[in-house]
Design an enzyme around this catalytic site. Structure first.
Site, PDB file in Angstrom:
ATOM      1  N   ARG A  73       0.846  -1.188   0.000  1.00  0.00           N
ATOM      2  CA  ARG A  73       0.000   0.000   0.000  1.00  0.00           C
ATOM      3  C   ARG A  73       0.881   1.237   0.000  1.00  0.00           C
ATOM      4  O   ARG A  73       1.875   1.310   0.717  1.00  0.00           O
ATOM      5  CB  ARG A  73      -0.873   0.041   1.255  1.00  0.00           C
ATOM      6  CG  ARG A  73      -1.920  -1.052   1.327  1.00  0.00           C
ATOM      7  CD  ARG A  73      -3.070  -0.642   2.236  1.00  0.00           C
ATOM      8  NE  ARG A  73      -2.596  -0.185   3.544  1.00  0.00           N
ATOM      9  CZ  ARG A  73      -3.259   0.672   4.302  1.00  0.00           C
ATOM     10  NH1 ARG A  73      -4.409   1.174   3.898  1.00  0.00           N
ATOM     11  NH2 ARG A  73      -2.776   1.035   5.475  1.00  0.00           N
ATOM     12  N   SER A 156       6.064  -5.338   7.969  1.00  0.00           N
ATOM     13  CA  SER A 156       5.556  -6.294   8.957  1.00  0.00           C
ATOM     14  C   SER A 156       6.264  -7.642   8.926  1.00  0.00           C
ATOM     15  O   SER A 156       5.650  -8.689   8.743  1.00  0.00           O
ATOM     16  CB  SER A 156       4.050  -6.492   8.761  1.00  0.00           C
ATOM     17  OG  SER A 156       3.416  -5.248   8.605  1.00  0.00           O
ATOM     18  N   ASP A 209       3.741  -2.285  12.849  1.00  0.00           N
ATOM     19  CA  ASP A 209       2.304  -1.948  12.785  1.00  0.00           C
ATOM     20  C   ASP A 209       1.684  -1.638  14.154  1.00  0.00           C
ATOM     21  O   ASP A 209       0.766  -0.836  14.254  1.00  0.00           O
ATOM     22  CB  ASP A 209       1.492  -3.012  12.021  1.00  0.00           C
ATOM     23  CG  ASP A 209       1.624  -4.401  12.590  1.00  0.00           C
ATOM     24  OD1 ASP A 209       2.429  -4.601  13.520  1.00  0.00           O
ATOM     25  OD2 ASP A 209       0.918  -5.299  12.101  1.00  0.00           O
TER      26      ASP A 209
END
Ligand code: ADP
Ligand code: MG
Length: 566
Positions: A73, A156, A209
């Site tokens: 993203r 992540s 995150d």
């Protein structure tokens, strides 16, 4: 044996008493303390180099990228400075061949290219201008620093962080395997590819995150209260919280801003109690672990998160199906089968395949309180490959699924309780109040805890708090993210019930704990950390410049610089 009785028996195996919760919290507090003191402990307690949380007044335009498991993203976030933000984003699936590319360059060049496409699409004006500047100005960097987009990189995968924008990949997970990248600084890998495309972008921060969730919640949370903890209950589970610098006694390399006296710590609580000192361990948990790729590791996560709950349910159901005396998904139980057809388990049923049952069926089971359990029976058909399941079948699935999820939520509550207790945040007037108790003292208290006394104390407290309004200053704010906590009905309520069972929190304390979902946490959080990083660069330069000036006039630079830092 009747199915209902067997379902009850299996569900009971997942029960966690209040006393179990107290033992869990005591051990959690002890492991937190251990992880702050040395490396190589079960809970890693990783310092993040983020030394403050936002208060909602932050402003500016930042870029954020998120490399998770499946998608990449890219987004830009305009922080408006009034707890609101505007976010534009694009998402691309990561091509399978790049997940297992020969060289890191192949993957990171692809990522940089996506950033370029995003900038051209959404920020073309700024992009063209900066590109010209970068190509024409003759300073070493070719452009002025303040015209560069700061980018927060949410990555992540397990990383050993060594600075706010530096971190070395420990290993790949989730189907990625690019050996060439292991041990390398992932921020630098991305920056090199960005520079080859001459993009006006600086990778300013490496973001976990959980830290993103903490920052995003702190920015958007109502009132002045800063957020204590960001926690994820999604595919995995983890938490990051605000710690006093003085409590992080293990060695920390690299530069960081000491003026706030705080640092965000990434607990990596997924591996809390890998030694199973206090965690429950049913035969179903044991089988899941034995058949996993990492037996003995992430034991807390294996009892809590979305990646595992469906599998626990699958294993429990299969164990019942194997019993000749218990009719689960079998017709002799389906005399009341209102579908009037034979119950059949497909040959290709996910029940026969490891990891094939998605945790979302637990939410559907919990949400369906209709007389005929139609929605759940429909889901049993689509997700478990069992057609025409009887109402008794569905009741059994519902009871066991509920027990698995309630246990997960209670353990989640124990983690939150431990962090609230460890940080002493419930003590009114934190700074003037006595120091929070030591981990050893808390563990001792919890061991000596007297159930009968507590029961009466809790009742009294409940009476006390009826109608009690909580002052804004007393609130302990927690940000959460992840499909499990967001979509499982009542997840937060079960967490809260567990927190109330802990004497150091109780009914009074539990009311002061505010839990909120951090929407778009990864983008907003990464932007906010990029902002913190940009500020650090400025203050570092400022202090550095000042030091030079002072040295040139022959003063003791060290002392003077410290005065300025305050
Ligand atoms: P990620 O952790 O990758 O950021 P999510 O927070 O969406 O993504 O979590 C995905 C996990 O949550 C998956 O393991 C999935 O099985 C589980 N999940 C998705 N929807 C639900 C639901 N409604 N109830 C319980 N678990 C869910
Ligand atoms: Mg997530």
């Amino acid at each position: 044996m009747a199915l209902a009785a067997e379902a009850k028996r299996v569900a009971a195996e997942f029960e966690l008493t209040d006393n179990d919760i107290r033992k869990t919290v005591a051990e959690f507090v002890a492991e937190m303390a251990a992880g702050l003191a040395q490396d190589g402990t079960a809970m890693s307690q990783i310092p993040t180099y983020v030394t403050g949380v936002p208060n909602g007044t932050e402003k500016g335009l930042y870029l954020a990228v998120d490399l998770g498991g499946t998608n990449f993203r890219v987004c830009s976030i305009q922080l408006n400075g009034d707890t609101t933000f505007n976010l534009v984003q694009s998402k691309v699936a990561i091509p399978k061949e790049l997940m297992v590319a020969k060289t890191a360059k192949e993957l990171f060049a692809f990522l940089a290219k996506q950033i370029e496409v995003f900038l051209r699409t959404h920020h073309n004006d700024h992009f063209e201008k900066q590109l010209r500047r970068r190509q024409t100005v003759s300073t070493p960097e070719g452009y002025r620093d303040e015209h560069i987009f700061r980018l927060g990189f949410t990555f992540s995968f397990p990383v050993k962080q060594v600075g706010i924008n530096r971190g070395n990949l420990i290993r790949w997970t989730k189907g990625f395997n690019i050996q060439d990248a292991v041990g390398k600084d992932v921020c630098q890998l991305l920056q090199e590819e960005i520079d080859l495309l001459k993009l006006p972008v600086k990778v300013a921060a490496l973001v976990n995150d959980t830290v993103g969730t903490l920052m995003a919640r702190s920015y958007t949370s109502p009132g002045k209260t800063s957020t204590l903890l960001g926690a994820i209950f999604g595919t995995g589970t983890n938490g990051a919280y605000v710690e006093k610098l003085s409590k992080i006694t293990k060695s920390m390399k690299g530069d960081y801003d000491k003026s706030t006296g705080e640092m965000v710590v990434n607990t990596e609580w997924g591996s809390f109690d890998n030694g199973l000192k206090v965690l429950p361990n049913t035969e179903y948990d044991a089988q899941l672990d034995r058949d996993s790729v990492n037996p003995g590791i992430q034991m807390f996560e294996k009892r809590i998160s979305g990646m595992f709950l469906g599998e626990i349910l699958r294993i429990a159901l299969v164990s019942i199906m194997k019993r000749p005396d218990v009719p689960l998904f079998r017709d002799d139980n389906s005399s009341h089968n209102d579908y009037r057809s034979t119950t059949t388990v497909d040959e290709t049923s996910p029940l026969h395949t490891q990891w094939a049952v998605d945790s979302s069926i637990l939410s559907i089971a919990e949400a369906d309180n209709s007389v005929g359990l139609r929605a759940l029976r429909q889901q049993i058909e689509t997700s478990l490959g069992v057609s025409a399941a009887s109402i008794d079948d569905a009741r059994a699935v519902k009871e066991i699924a509920h027990a698995i999820a309630e246990r997960a939520a209670r353990l989640s509550g124990a983690a939150v309780a431990a962090i609230v207790i460890h940080t002493g945040r419930l003590n009114p007037g934190a700074s003037s109040a006595p120091q929070p108790k030591s981990a050893a003292a808390i563990v001792e208290d919890l061991k000596n805890f007297n159930l009968a006394e507590a029961a009466s104390a809790t009742t009294n407290k409940l009476a006390d708090t009826a109608g009690m309004a909580v002052n804004e200053e007393e609130i302990v704010d927690i940000g959460v993210d992840g499909s499990l906590v967001e979509f499982y009905p009542g997840y937060e309520d079960y967490m809260r019930a567990a927190m109330r069972a802990v004497p150091e929190i109780g009914a009074v304390g539990e009311r002061k704990i505010r839990i909120g979902i951090a929407k778009d946490g990864s983008g907003v959080g990464a932007a906010l950390i990029a902002l913190v990083a940009a500020k650090m660069e400025q203050s570092n330069n400022y202090v550095g410049d000042l030091r030079q000036r002072l040295e040139s006039v022959g003063e003791s630079s060290e002392e003077q610089a410290i005065v300025v830092e305050k």
